[in-house]
Design a protein around this motif. Structure first.
Motif: not given
Length: 398
Positions: A279, A323-327
């Motif tokens: 992430c 809560a972080w995402k790969t994008e």
């Protein structure tokens, strides 16, 4: 800013702090420090970094902070100097050697190290240092592999039968040295000579070497084989510098790395696949042209998804990466410690205050120490915004 406005700001922050801190204690050093290193669960080492003579001190945390119950019965609310000494030059990096009463330092000018006896405890004199109560004394030195260094050495230490340190100024001169004999036990074999931003053990023999350009080496001191190399993360902006920290779980396979760039991009990777991002996020920091020693990024030891960031301004920020995402997306801090910048506001035109270092307590989940360029040192226990950890939402100040 006049005195009335300043008083209003301080009053507002104090009232806000009653809800946002479980504990807050303030200490003032004669000169600012860039190093805060635990020597036990109750004591830390700090040291000055001016170009001339500096103090090196071991401080005991306020007893009122350490009292889990009946805090009102504990009168001592201040830090206490338990050992002290002097160094003729700056201290830019400092590491405690586990199992000993010794610390190893670097002045930021060369790759050589200095060894110090903290004194006051004859139970673990693994370097044959004869302790002198209350006095910190230089007991030796370790020669680095680099003859010239513009950034100074990074240092890592591990618990071993004989005290050892991993050290180096750049990726091509990392070595493991036994302090008692001065013998080199291991050398990192790489043709690259990138300046280092961090060195850290992630296992008994496995370590990571984070480079200023964002690349990371993973190596094992038991083998002379080539280390694993991870290139810098992809960045949408011009990332001049990168800083690295590892979250080490019970098993090496659960280790995660966070890499933070000088443009505020944080990228988290798994040790088993450093080429991919688990992430990432664009942090809400005041980006500017940073120096290598300015910024700190650190995983919380007992809060698995929390990282802390300082050095971009006068605040310490806590981020929840769960809560972080790969994008790449924007992230707001879960909590900000603004105590240094608020307490330093005196008049228009004053020099801006920057946080120079911070560190998590190894056992207390939400307790941190932070230091700033005005010489202030704060220890604070922050309250989760949802109130789940506010067992006693009172504020203790000194």
């Amino acid at each position: 800013m006049d005195n009335t406005e300043l008083d209003d700001i301080l009053d507002d922050w104090f009232i806000e702090s009653l809800k946002t801190y479980k504990d807050l204690h303030v200490y003032q050093l004669e000169h600012p420090t860039q190093v805060i290193e635990w020597t036990s669960g109750k004591t830390v080492c700090v040291a000055g970094y001016s170009s001339s003579r500096n103090e090196i001190l071991e401080l005991r945390l306020p007893l009122k902070l350490l009292a889990d119950e009946n805090k009102g019965l504990c009168a001592e609310r201040d830090f206490k100097v338990v050992h002290g000494g002097f160094t003729e030059g700056p201290i830019r990096c400092l590491r405690h050697i586990p199992g000993t009463r010794c610390v190893v330092t670097n002045d930021g000018r060369s790759s050589d190290l200095q060894v110090w006896d903290l004194g006051g405890d004859d139970s673990a004199q693994l370097l044959s240092c004869r302790p002198t109560a209350d006095v910190i004394k230089k007991k030796g030195s370790v020669e680095g592999r680099s003859k010239v260094s513009e950034t100074g050495s990074r240092i890592a230490a591990r618990d071993a039968s004989l005290p050892q340190v991993l050290h180096g100024a750049q990726s091509s001169d990392v070595q493991l040295t036994e302090l008692t004999s001065g013998q080199s036990l291991y050398e990192l074999e790489t043709s690259s000579a990138e300046p280092l931003s961090s060195l850290q053990f992630v296992g008994d023999t496995v370590f990571i070497a984070g480079c200023c350009n964002g690349s990371v080496y993973v190596a094992d001191t038991r083998t002379s084989g080539a280390p694993q190399l991870s290139p810098p993360p992809a960045s949408p902006g011009e990332a001049v510098l990168w800083w690295t920290d590892a979250s080490v779980g019970a098993q090496q396979s659960s280790c995660r790395l966070v890499r933070l760039s000088s443009c505020g991009q944080a990228v988290i990777s798994d040790l088993r696949n450093l080429g991919g991002a688990v992430c990432q996020a664009q942090l809400d920091v005041q980006t500017h042209r940073c120096q290598l020693d300015d910024v700190r990024v650190s995983w919380a030891p007992t809060l698995g998804d929390c990282i802390s960031v300082s050095g971009f301004s006068g605040v310490v920020q806590i981020y929840d990466a769960s809560a972080w995402k790969t994008e790449l997306g924007e992230a707001q801090p879960l909590f900000q410690h603004r105590g240094h910048v608020v307490s330093s506001q005196q008049a228009d035109g004053c020099v801006p205050v920057f946080v120079t270092s911070h560190v998590w307590h190894p056992e207390r989940p939400r307790t941190l120490l932070s230091a700033a360029s005005d010489g202030s040192v704060h220890v604070w226990d922050w309250v989760n915004p949802d109130g789940s950890v506010a067992d006693d939402p009172t504020l203790e100040t000194k």
